[in-house]
Design an enzyme around this catalytic site. Structure first.
Site, PDB file in Angstrom:
ATOM      1  N   SER A 165     -15.531  29.333 -15.179  1.00 10.64           N
ATOM      2  CA  SER A 165     -14.949  27.993 -15.188  1.00 10.64           C
ATOM      3  C   SER A 165     -15.109  27.371 -16.578  1.00 10.64           C
ATOM      4  O   SER A 165     -14.634  27.933 -17.559  1.00 10.64           O
ATOM      5  CB  SER A 165     -15.592  27.158 -14.085  1.00 10.64           C
ATOM      6  OG  SER A 165     -14.860  25.981 -13.852  1.00 10.64           O
ATOM      7  N   ASP A 261      -6.096  28.738  -7.562  1.00 10.32           N
ATOM      8  CA  ASP A 261      -6.939  28.042  -8.542  1.00 10.32           C
ATOM      9  C   ASP A 261      -6.023  27.279  -9.495  1.00 10.32           C
ATOM     10  O   ASP A 261      -5.024  27.833  -9.975  1.00 10.32           O
ATOM     11  CB  ASP A 261      -7.769  29.084  -9.306  1.00 10.32           C
ATOM     12  CG  ASP A 261      -8.878  28.495 -10.157  1.00 10.32           C
ATOM     13  OD1 ASP A 261      -8.674  27.410 -10.731  1.00 10.32           O
ATOM     14  OD2 ASP A 261      -9.953  29.123 -10.235  1.00 10.32           O
ATOM     15  N   HIS A 291     -10.723  28.290  -6.533  1.00 11.88           N
ATOM     16  CA  HIS A 291     -11.779  28.286  -7.546  1.00 11.88           C
ATOM     17  C   HIS A 291     -13.142  28.542  -6.895  1.00 11.88           C
ATOM     18  O   HIS A 291     -13.429  28.043  -5.805  1.00 11.88           O
ATOM     19  CB  HIS A 291     -11.782  26.932  -8.253  1.00 11.88           C
ATOM     20  CG  HIS A 291     -12.486  26.899  -9.554  1.00 11.88           C
ATOM     21  ND1 HIS A 291     -12.098  27.671 -10.632  1.00 11.88           N
ATOM     22  CD2 HIS A 291     -13.563  26.184  -9.990  1.00 11.88           C
ATOM     23  CE1 HIS A 291     -12.888  27.428 -11.655  1.00 11.88           C
ATOM     24  NE2 HIS A 291     -13.793  26.536 -11.293  1.00 11.88           N
TER      25      HIS A 291
END
Length: 317
Positions: A165, A261, A291
């Site tokens: 991320s 995502d 995600h």
């Protein structure tokens, strides 16, 4: 035809919602609210929900940045391993949440499974420390790791950078900085659903219903890092690697992202940017997952496949 959430991931999310209710959704710009909501959630999924199999030695060090800050750098090593490779690991959290201790579990599990040592760095968070502090902290961590290679028993030619991320975005940014500054050579960059492009602000109606990291979350993180109006300004690619135009000379990349995502398109574009510059890329697009799907449902088949791919690349260093 519309997207469908992976059944194994959906089952875990349904059980969690049934037990705890829906997760809080702080308003845009509320950093404190996101820290209060997300740090405990990450702590649970990363450290409590999954065990570490195998012995990992952990020691804490200090990295001093050029501006005088002292950062926690936690070194993870499998004592039985003879691997000379090492990884600088940068944790996720949208540039605004997370910490080295909150990501102890994932890093320990990588080291236990692969035998590759890792240095997890406590880079400073926005908005208290906007760009360039986080990526400069990460670069200081890379320089420290390369500079202490002999002491740590690693080969400075076998260092990679990895993150998930926001940490994936920082990993990509560090690779750019190191290239541009003739810094430590990187053997690989492993970018796990990386946060790369500050211009990802318009909701995709196919993704928005499934987004664990929402478009409001994303705007909050990028505004904290770069200030409002960043979408309309020139931004250094070390801050937002999705802005990169010249990828020549960057290290080979492993990139993965879920189809549900919000980072999907920017991650695919980055793989193309690297590829068009002659940089070897391994790209995985996993259908049906949002995600952080692997932290949510680590035993799901898609999570096991993703972990096996990451472990394979780490062992190849």
């Amino acid at each position: 035809m519309t997207f469908t959430l992976n059944a194994e991931v959906a089952a875990v999310l349904a059980a969690a919602t049934g037990q705890n209710g829906p997760p809080p959704a702080p308003p845009p710009g509320d950093v404190a609210g996101r820290r209060a909501a997300l740090d405990p959630m990450l702590e649970y999924f990363n450290n409590q929900a999954q065990p570490v199999a195998g012995k990992v030695d952990i020691s804490d060090h200090s990295v001093v940045t050029p501006d005088g800050a002292s950062l926690l750098a936690r070194w993870y090593r499998q004592p039985s391993s003879d691997s000379k490779a090492a990884v600088l690991y940068l944790h996720g959290g949208g540039m605004i949440v997370g910490s080295v201790p909150i990501f102890d579990g994932p890093v320990s599990r990588y080291v236990a499974r692969t035998g590759v040592s890792m240095l997890s760095l406590q880079y400073r968070l926005a908005p208290e420390h906007p760009h360039p502090a986080p990526v400069e902290d990460a670069y200081a961590g890379l320089a420290w790791l390369a500079g202490h290679a002999a002491e740590l028993g690693i080969d400075p030619g076998r260092i990679a950078v990895m993150g998930d991320s926001a940490g994936g975005g920082l990993a990509a940014g560090v690779a750019i900085l190191s290239r541009d500054r003739n810094g430590p050579a990187l053997a690989r960059q492993l970018l796990i659903y990386p946060m790369l492009d500050d211009r990802t602000t318009t909701p995709d109606p196919h993704i928005a219903p499934f987004a664990g990291w929402s478009y409001d979350d994303n705007a909050t993180g990028w505004n904290a890092l770069l200030g409002t109006g960043h979408q309309h300004r020139e931004i250094d690619p070390s801050a937002a690697p999705g802005r990169l135009e010249d990828a020549a000379g960057l290290p080979p990349a492993y990139i993965e992202v879920g189809q549900l995502d919000i980072f999907r398109d920017e991650d695919i574009r980055y793989a193309l940017t690297l590829s068009r510059a002659g940089v070897p890329v391994e790209l995985h697009l996993h259908p049906g997952v949002p995600h952080e799907y692997d932290a949510i449902a680590p035993d799901a088949d898609v999570s096991r496949r993703a972990q096996a791919d990451r472990d394979r690349v780490l062992r190849s260093l």
